[in-house]
Design a protein around this motif. Structure first.
Motif, PDB file in Angstrom:
ATOM      1  N   ALA A 124      30.630  31.834  39.104  1.00 44.93           N
ATOM      2  CA  ALA A 124      31.956  32.109  39.661  1.00 44.93           C
ATOM      3  C   ALA A 124      31.929  31.869  41.168  1.00 44.93           C
ATOM      4  O   ALA A 124      30.918  32.118  41.816  1.00 44.93           O
ATOM      5  CB  ALA A 124      32.341  33.548  39.364  1.00 44.93           C
TER       6      ALA A 124
ATOM      7  N   VAL B 283      33.716  35.482  46.269  1.00 43.07           N
ATOM      8  CA  VAL B 283      34.996  36.123  46.598  1.00 43.07           C
ATOM      9  C   VAL B 283      34.753  37.058  47.776  1.00 43.07           C
ATOM     10  O   VAL B 283      33.851  37.892  47.727  1.00 43.07           O
ATOM     11  CB  VAL B 283      35.535  36.933  45.398  1.00 43.07           C
TER      12      VAL B 283
ATOM     13  N   ARG C  10      35.386  40.152  50.396  1.00 43.35           N
ATOM     14  CA  ARG C  10      35.814  41.538  50.182  1.00 43.35           C
ATOM     15  C   ARG C  10      37.297  41.719  50.521  1.00 43.35           C
ATOM     16  O   ARG C  10      38.015  42.443  49.848  1.00 43.35           O
ATOM     17  CB  ARG C  10      34.946  42.452  51.058  1.00 43.35           C
TER      18      ARG C  10
ATOM     19  N   GLN D 295      39.592  39.534  50.225  1.00 44.43           N
ATOM     20  CA  GLN D 295      40.388  38.946  49.140  1.00 44.43           C
ATOM     21  C   GLN D 295      40.446  39.902  47.953  1.00 44.43           C
ATOM     22  O   GLN D 295      41.496  40.073  47.324  1.00 44.43           O
ATOM     23  CB  GLN D 295      39.752  37.626  48.717  1.00 44.43           C
ATOM     24  N   LEU D 296      39.308  40.568  47.682  1.00 46.34           N
ATOM     25  CA  LEU D 296      39.273  41.584  46.613  1.00 46.34           C
ATOM     26  C   LEU D 296      40.301  42.664  46.879  1.00 46.34           C
ATOM     27  O   LEU D 296      41.039  43.096  45.988  1.00 46.34           O
ATOM     28  CB  LEU D 296      37.900  42.264  46.587  1.00 46.34           C
TER      29      LEU D 296
ATOM     30  N   ARG E  95      43.000  42.535  48.830  1.00 42.14           N
ATOM     31  CA  ARG E  95      44.385  42.040  48.718  1.00 42.14           C
ATOM     32  C   ARG E  95      44.810  41.952  47.246  1.00 42.14           C
ATOM     33  O   ARG E  95      45.924  42.319  46.892  1.00 42.14           O
ATOM     34  CB  ARG E  95      44.509  40.656  49.380  1.00 42.14           C
ATOM     35  N   ASP E  96      43.903  41.464  46.415  1.00 38.71           N
ATOM     36  CA  ASP E  96      44.228  41.349  44.988  1.00 38.71           C
ATOM     37  C   ASP E  96      44.439  42.734  44.368  1.00 38.71           C
ATOM     38  O   ASP E  96      45.331  42.925  43.542  1.00 38.71           O
ATOM     39  CB  ASP E  96      43.104  40.612  44.245  1.00 38.71           C
ATOM     40  N   ALA E  97      43.597  43.681  44.783  1.00 43.28           N
ATOM     41  CA  ALA E  97      43.725  45.046  44.243  1.00 43.28           C
ATOM     42  C   ALA E  97      45.058  45.662  44.693  1.00 43.28           C
ATOM     43  O   ALA E  97      45.733  46.335  43.899  1.00 43.28           O
ATOM     44  CB  ALA E  97      42.552  45.904  44.705  1.00 43.28           C
TER      45      ALA E  97
ATOM     46  N   ALA F 284      47.809  44.031  45.432  1.00 44.01           N
ATOM     47  CA  ALA F 284      48.876  43.352  44.683  1.00 44.01           C
ATOM     48  C   ALA F 284      48.979  43.911  43.265  1.00 44.01           C
ATOM     49  O   ALA F 284      50.085  44.113  42.741  1.00 44.01           O
ATOM     50  CB  ALA F 284      48.611  41.851  44.645  1.00 44.01           C
TER      51      ALA F 284
ATOM     52  N   ALA G 135      38.567  46.287  35.890  1.00 45.63           N
ATOM     53  CA  ALA G 135      39.142  45.177  36.651  1.00 45.63           C
ATOM     54  C   ALA G 135      38.689  45.216  38.113  1.00 45.63           C
ATOM     55  O   ALA G 135      38.409  44.188  38.713  1.00 45.63           O
ATOM     56  CB  ALA G 135      40.661  45.219  36.564  1.00 45.63           C
ATOM     57  N   VAL G 136      38.625  46.421  38.667  1.00 48.41           N
ATOM     58  CA  VAL G 136      38.188  46.585  40.073  1.00 48.41           C
ATOM     59  C   VAL G 136      37.132  47.695  40.096  1.00 48.41           C
ATOM     60  O   VAL G 136      37.442  48.858  40.344  1.00 48.41           O
ATOM     61  CB  VAL G 136      39.370  46.955  41.001  1.00 48.41           C
ATOM     62  N   PRO G 137      35.875  47.357  39.825  1.00 46.16           N
ATOM     63  CA  PRO G 137      34.843  48.412  39.726  1.00 46.16           C
ATOM     64  C   PRO G 137      34.388  48.950  41.078  1.00 46.16           C
ATOM     65  O   PRO G 137      33.693  49.958  41.117  1.00 46.16           O
ATOM     66  CB  PRO G 137      33.695  47.697  39.004  1.00 46.16           C
ATOM     67  N   GLN G 138      34.774  48.278  42.165  1.00 39.52           N
ATOM     68  CA  GLN G 138      34.406  48.769  43.495  1.00 39.52           C
ATOM     69  C   GLN G 138      35.379  49.912  43.810  1.00 39.52           C
ATOM     70  O   GLN G 138      36.522  49.681  44.202  1.00 39.52           O
ATOM     71  CB  GLN G 138      34.521  47.657  44.544  1.00 39.52           C
ATOM     72  N   ARG G 139      34.892  51.148  43.636  1.00 40.04           N
ATOM     73  CA  ARG G 139      35.804  52.297  43.668  1.00 40.04           C
ATOM     74  C   ARG G 139      36.469  52.496  45.027  1.00 40.04           C
ATOM     75  O   ARG G 139      37.616  52.915  45.102  1.00 40.04           O
ATOM     76  CB  ARG G 139      35.052  53.566  43.243  1.00 40.04           C
TER      77      ARG G 139
END
Lengths: 305, 281
Positions: free
Chosen positions: B17, B20, B22, B24-25, B27-29, B31, B119-123
């Motif tokens: 993959a 990515v 951080r 960007q992560l 911003r996606d979270a 959104a 989906a977002v495991p980075q708490r």
């Protein structure tokens, strides 16, 4: 590839996982079997970063799950069919997950179509049956076209068509070289689906094997029927088998399998009327392995004389 | 344990993959969290609650203005200031902050925290995204409702004099409106922190209601010295202190700002510790 190393999990005084280690290879469907309370769901939750291990580690593709960025593109998982907000529609549920991992709306529509929920995409999840929720969970797992798929009891709530569909889907995923791990407490269910088996009980690994070897290992002997039973028994004894007569035309041969008996009979021009491989059923084997490790056991009611 | 050999299989040859960042992560979270809020009916129900509170405040002001107009000059001099933000904003704050609290508590109660963390495991990123969304809803919603209340008050008060009319002109009310929106934003973050720690919608909303609606009333029953000390640090009372408006409390605008930051720090700190350490069930 999923790698679990010396995983231990304690909930207070309860030891849920006890030094559990195993590997799950790509290109195969691996069954994760164990009785209720064996620790299957706990292990899956630790692999997926939802629970913290007391010690040990679980790695997917060499990384902890919570270190993977946009993980749905690499790992798909279903842990609980009911884990969707009942007030949100199916398409919105998937769209929220997809947005967090930069997966396009077209993929959301594609997976809804794939699991047969396209017609109810805009209905709220609260009105779904258990089977429909299970399909929605599987759709979420497939959203990112992942290389690793983990499913916890995926067949619960599915009808016969759904079960056949998921078996086929899992076989296809494995054939594409993906790593597929699914848990169940039903050996009969696994026997039709998986290539490899991990059996756990009371948080410990009891067996790590392939389904074929499990069948072979517990095959005991072959029941042979022939009008010339004595002649065939003599031939097989010559091949190193041990033979026990049952009736005049029937005997039991151990130490040789059915194809070898058929070949020997054909070579000696001895007619064979029946060959029956006798062994413990997979269910028997499973119950035998996990019998000591069952956490919750019902009390059998015996008839009062 | 029984161990048997298994045939080896070549690992899948999928392309790795792309990396990515951080940011960007995050911003996606954010959104995704924004989409989660937009796709739930309860969000709109709470916004409707805020609108209803604002309209109710205007109705009360309408009645008050009618009473003021019928009173004698001596009686008019004893009227309370008709600052609509004082009447309306605690209720608006409660409704908007409830959206923030429920953005996490409903995930715990419905089990959808599982898919969310898959989906977002980075708490920290997930909680940060929720806090950002909650803050945005609080700030924008608070500003809109405070402006609506100001517009209504300006229309209803017309050119009536002080003490009923708290501002010489509507522009003098803008600092109070901005500070009210800021307090709603901070209260939303506090509500999110409460939701993470308590993990129950009922508990979080009752605690939030206690903090925003009940505690200021309770403060009045304390002896004067304690009343001022206690009331000065309560969230709804930080608005006039932050704006530097005429008020009986103890904090300067800078002190009120520090207090707001302390609320944010404690709420997010407790939320991060609870969310990071606990197993997600």
């Amino acid at each position: 590839m999923i790698l679990v190393r010396k995983l231990t999990k304690r909930y207070g005084q309860t030891l849920a996982l006890d030094n559990l280690s195993f590997e799950v290879r790509p290109g195969a469907v691996t069954g994760f079997l164990g009785p209720n309370g064996a620790g299957k769901s706990t292990a899956l939750r630790i692999i997926l970063g939802l629970h913290h291990p007391t010690s040990g580690e679980a790695l997917i593709g060499g990384r902890r799950y919570d270190r993977i960025r946009h993980p749905m593109r690499e790992v798909g998982a279903v842990l609980d069919a009911n884990a969707a907000h009942p007030g949100r529609s199916a398409v919105h549920h998937l769209a929220c997950l997809a947005r967090s991992n930069r997966i396009g709306r077209a993929r959301v529509r594609a997976v809804l179509d794939q699991v047969g929920l396209a017609d109810v995409a805009h209905k709220r999840v609260g009105g779904f049956s258990l089977g429909m929720r299970q399909r929605l969970g599987i759709a979420a797992a497939l959203l990112g076209d992942p290389a690793v798929v983990l499913l916890d009891e995926p067949i619960n709530g599915l009808d016969a068509t759904g079960i056949r569909w998921i078996r086929s889907a899992l076989r296809t995923l494995a054939a594409e070289g993906r790593t597929v791990l699914l848990s169940s407490h039903l050996m009969s269910e696994m026997a039709l689906t998986v290539d490899d088996v991990l059996i756990i009980g009371r948080g410990r690994l009891l067996a790590e094997t392939s389904m074929t070897e499990m069948r072979d290992r517990f095959e005991r002997d072959v029941l042979v029927r022939s009008p010339r039973a004595a002649d065939l028994a003599a031939v097989l004894t010559g091949l190193g088998a041990s033979v026990t007569a049952v009736e005049t035309d029937t005997f039991v041969a151990a130490g040789v399998d059915a194809p070898a008996i058929a070949a020997a009979a054909a070579a000696a021009a001895i007619p064979v009327h029946g060959l029956t491989s006798r062994g413990a059923t997979l269910e028997d084997v499973y119950l035998q392995m996990t019998g000591e490790a069952v956490e919750y056991r019902s009390t059998e009611r015996t008839a009062q004389s | 344990m029984t161990t048997m050999t298994r045939p080896g299989t070549a690992d899948s040859s999928r392309a790795p993959a792309p990396a990515v960042r951080r940011s960007q992560l995050w911003r996606d979270a954010v959104a995704a969290e924004w989409l989660k809020l937009r796709t739930l009916r309860s969000t709109y129900a709470f916004l409707a609650g805020g609108a209803a509170a604002t309209l109710l405040g205007m109705l009360i002001l309408f009645l008050l203005v009618g009473s003021f107009d019928g009173a004698s000059a001596a009686e008019q001099a004893n009227y309370e200031t008709a600052d609509l933000t004082v009447v309306v904003m605690p209720f608006v704050t409660f409704f908007l902050a409830s959206i923030a609290a429920m953005s996490i508590t409903t995930e715990f109660t419905t089990g959808s925290i599982g898919p969310g963390l898959l989906a977002v495991p980075q708490r920290r990123i997930l909680l940060g995204a929720k806090a950002t969304t909650a803050a945005a809803v609080g700030l924008i919603g608070g500003l809109l409702f405070a402006l609506l209340a100001l517009a209504g008050a300006t229309l209803l008060l017309g050119d009536r004099p002080a003490p009923l009319n708290p501002w010489p002109s509507w522009t003098h009310a803008l600092p109070t409106v901005a500070c009210a929106a800021l307090v709603v934003m901070v209260t939303s973050i506090v509500a999110l922190g409460l939701g993470v720690v308590l993990r129950s919608t009922a508990s979080a909303l009752v605690t939030l209601g206690g903090l925003v609606l009940v505690a200021p009333v309770f403060a009045h029953f304390l002896p004067t010295t304690w009343h001022l000390r206690f009331a000065s640090v309560l969230l709804p009372n930080l608005t006039p202190q932050l704006a530097g408006a005429d008020h009986p409390y103890l904090l300067s605008p800078a002190g009120a700002l520090v207090m707001l930051l302390a609320y944010v720090g404690v709420a997010l700190g407790a939320g991060l510790i609870a969310f990071g350490r606990r197993d997600a069930t």
